[in-house]
Design a protein around this motif. Structure first.
Motif, mmCIF file in Angstrom:
data_model
loop_
_atom_site.group_PDB
_atom_site.id
_atom_site.type_symbol
_atom_site.label_atom_id
_atom_site.label_comp_id
_atom_site.label_asym_id
_atom_site.label_seq_id
_atom_site.Cartn_x
_atom_site.Cartn_y
_atom_site.Cartn_z
ATOM 1 N N PHE A 61 0.807 -1.226 0.000
ATOM 2 C CA PHE A 61 0.000 0.000 0.000
ATOM 3 C C PHE A 61 0.843 1.281 0.000
ATOM 4 N N PRO A 62 1.733 1.455 -0.949
ATOM 5 C CA PRO A 62 2.558 2.671 -0.955
ATOM 6 C C PRO A 62 1.736 3.955 -1.118
ATOM 7 N N LYS A 107 -0.420 9.140 0.933
ATOM 8 C CA LYS A 107 -1.608 9.917 1.336
ATOM 9 C C LYS A 107 -1.465 10.415 2.773
ATOM 10 N N ASP A 108 -0.887 9.571 3.621
ATOM 11 C CA ASP A 108 -0.790 9.912 5.043
ATOM 12 C C ASP A 108 0.438 10.758 5.373
ATOM 13 N N SER A 109 1.185 11.195 4.366
ATOM 14 C CA SER A 109 2.448 11.892 4.660
ATOM 15 C C SER A 109 2.572 13.174 3.840
ATOM 16 N N ARG A 138 8.095 14.047 2.230
ATOM 17 C CA ARG A 138 8.536 12.723 2.701
ATOM 18 C C ARG A 138 8.360 11.638 1.634
ATOM 19 N N TRP A 139 7.658 11.937 0.578
ATOM 20 C CA TRP A 139 7.249 10.889 -0.374
ATOM 21 C C TRP A 139 8.426 10.084 -0.924
ATOM 22 N N ARG A 140 9.439 10.801 -1.339
ATOM 23 C CA ARG A 140 10.581 10.127 -1.950
ATOM 24 C C ARG A 140 11.205 9.124 -0.960
ATOM 25 N N ASP A 141 11.395 9.599 0.270
ATOM 26 C CA ASP A 141 12.006 8.735 1.291
ATOM 27 C C ASP A 141 11.134 7.520 1.601
ATOM 28 N N ILE A 142 9.823 7.733 1.573
ATOM 29 C CA ILE A 142 8.914 6.613 1.883
ATOM 30 C C ILE A 142 9.131 5.473 0.893
ATOM 31 N N ILE A 143 9.155 5.804 -0.375
ATOM 32 C CA ILE A 143 9.323 4.748 -1.394
ATOM 33 C C ILE A 143 10.740 4.176 -1.322
ATOM 34 N N GLU A 202 -1.738 11.674 -9.255
ATOM 35 C CA GLU A 202 -0.541 12.324 -8.715
ATOM 36 C C GLU A 202 0.406 11.292 -8.083
ATOM 37 N N TYR A 203 -0.146 10.393 -7.237
ATOM 38 C CA TYR A 203 0.703 9.368 -6.599
ATOM 39 C C TYR A 203 1.311 8.469 -7.670
#
Ligand SMILES: NC(=O)c1ccc[n+]([C@@H]2O[C@H](COP(=O)([O-])OP(=O)(O)OC[C@H]3O[C@@H](n4cnc5c(N)ncnc54)[C@H](OP(=O)(O)O)[C@@H]3O)[C@@H](O)[C@H]2O)c1
Length: 331
Positions: free
Chosen positions: A97-98, A103-105, A109-114, A145-146
């Motif tokens: 569920f990336p 969505k929750d961040s 932070r998006w780049r780091d999350i992936i 967008e995601y």
């Protein structure tokens, strides 16, 4: 050795037509297996068995391994390390569920999350690359967008050699076909396709062929109910067929020219051997075994079997049987 290899579309990878899925770990998990803590003791106590299973698979020529949960990656990583076979294996990883995590961040932070998701899995594989990174399409939280963000990042990582190909897994072939038609952004797809669930052949495979996208088939044995192998619905075992239900399912799928590899989960060496032995059978497939199992599964008798399975000691089987009885349909 009877194993055959196919080129996995534009990846150029030569994959064994029989691969292995990762869900054998569900035996330690509950039916909502994405949400449960694993039992560490059980996990490490049983690793030796999985090492043996992976060795058997490698010895039989299997080189394609699909993974979803971190446990699956960790176990495969330990086995490949033990046999020093990472370089010979083609490993697909994914993140759970990336899009929900995005969505929750905050965007910052998006780049780091992936990246964190990928790095964590590479660490468990004792490697600095994954052969395929699968994005599940459409995830509940899908937005354009995601999607665009993730695909752009994955392309960047592909350029760096951290992942070798971008894949998509789906329960909705029409949606994925549309994405491929619009964006041509996937090198491979992984889709459910079997004697009961045939949609992908007309909806997805033609566009994959046109764009040279490799096709991996998941859920080859568990149909028509999610998580319940068709073999449970074999009633009349006195009729002699050359193929068992599992072998017949695998054979039927691989007779579809567009399919490069199929990834059944296996819970035991016996199941693995049975699946490997599919390729030693030279006689043509008699589809009646599949017809009969399906007929039983969809009949009142099938309902009785599901009711019995709802009491099964394995939580995954009892959980999926209850969901099937409730009319649950996977999305
Ligand atoms: N990314 C995604 O969205 C997604 C979703 C689903 C699946 N997948 C991938 O696809 C893989 C396969 O899917 P799946 O596990 O759902 O379904 P599956 O492979 O169709 O069914 C696996 C089950 O079939 C049974 N089985 C295996 N070999 C057998 C044999 N020779 N005889 C009788 N039964 C046999 C086993 O259950 P018993 O031991 O109970 O008999 C096993 O757990 C997964 O491991 C995963 O890698 C990915």
């Amino acid at each position: 050795m009877n194993m055959r290899y196919h080129v996995l579309g534009r990846t150029g990878l030569h994959v064994s037509e029989l691969g292995i899925g990762g869900h054998e770990y569900r035996r330690w998990l509950n039916p909502n297996h994405f949400n449960i803590e694993r039992d560490d003791k059980e996990f490490y106590n049983t690793q030796e068995e999985r090492n043996t299973l992976i060795k058997k698979a490698l010895d039989a020529g299997i080189n394609y391994f699909d993974t979803t949960l971190k446990e699956e990656v960790e176990s495969l990583g330990l086995a490949l390390k033990k046999w020093d076979k990472r370089k010979d294996a083609i490993v697909a990883i994914m993140a759970i569920f990336p899009f929900k995590k995005l969505k929750d961040s905050p965007k910052s932070r998006w780049r780091d999350i992936i990246l964190d998701e990928i790095e964590a899995r590479l660490k468990l594989l004792y490697t600095d690359y994954a052969d395929i990174f699968n994005v599940h399409m459409p995830e509940d939280n899908y937005t354009r967008e995601y999607f665009t963000f993730v695909i752009e990042l994955l392309n960047e990582l592909k350029g760096m050699g951290k992942i070798r190909a971008i894949g998509a897994s789906t329960h909705e072939p029409a949606f994925l076909a549309e994405l491929i038609r619009k964006y041509d952004c996937f090198d491979t797809v992984m889709v459910g396709y079997n004697y009961f669930m045939k949609d992908a052949k007309d909806i997805l495979f033609p566009i994959c062929k046109a764009h040279n996208v490799g096709v991996v088939v998941m859920k080859p044995i568990s149909w028509p109910y999610y998580g319940i192998p068709i073999s449970y619905f074999q009633e009349n075992r006195n009729i002699q067929y050359n193929y068992t239900p599992a072998q017949a399912s695998i054979k039927w799928i691989l007779d579809t020219q567009e399919v490069s590899t199929v990834v059944p989960s296996v819970n035991s060496i016996q199941e693995l051997e049975e699946n490997i032995n599919t390729f030693s059978i030279k006689e043509p497939l008699d589809e009646n075994i599949l017809v009969e199992c399906l007929k039983t599964a969809l009949s009142e008798k099938g309902k009785e079997i599901l009711k019995r399975l709802a009491q099964h000691p394995y939580k995954d089987i009892s959980g999926y049987a209850k969901k099937a009885l409730d009319g649950w349909k996977v999305i």
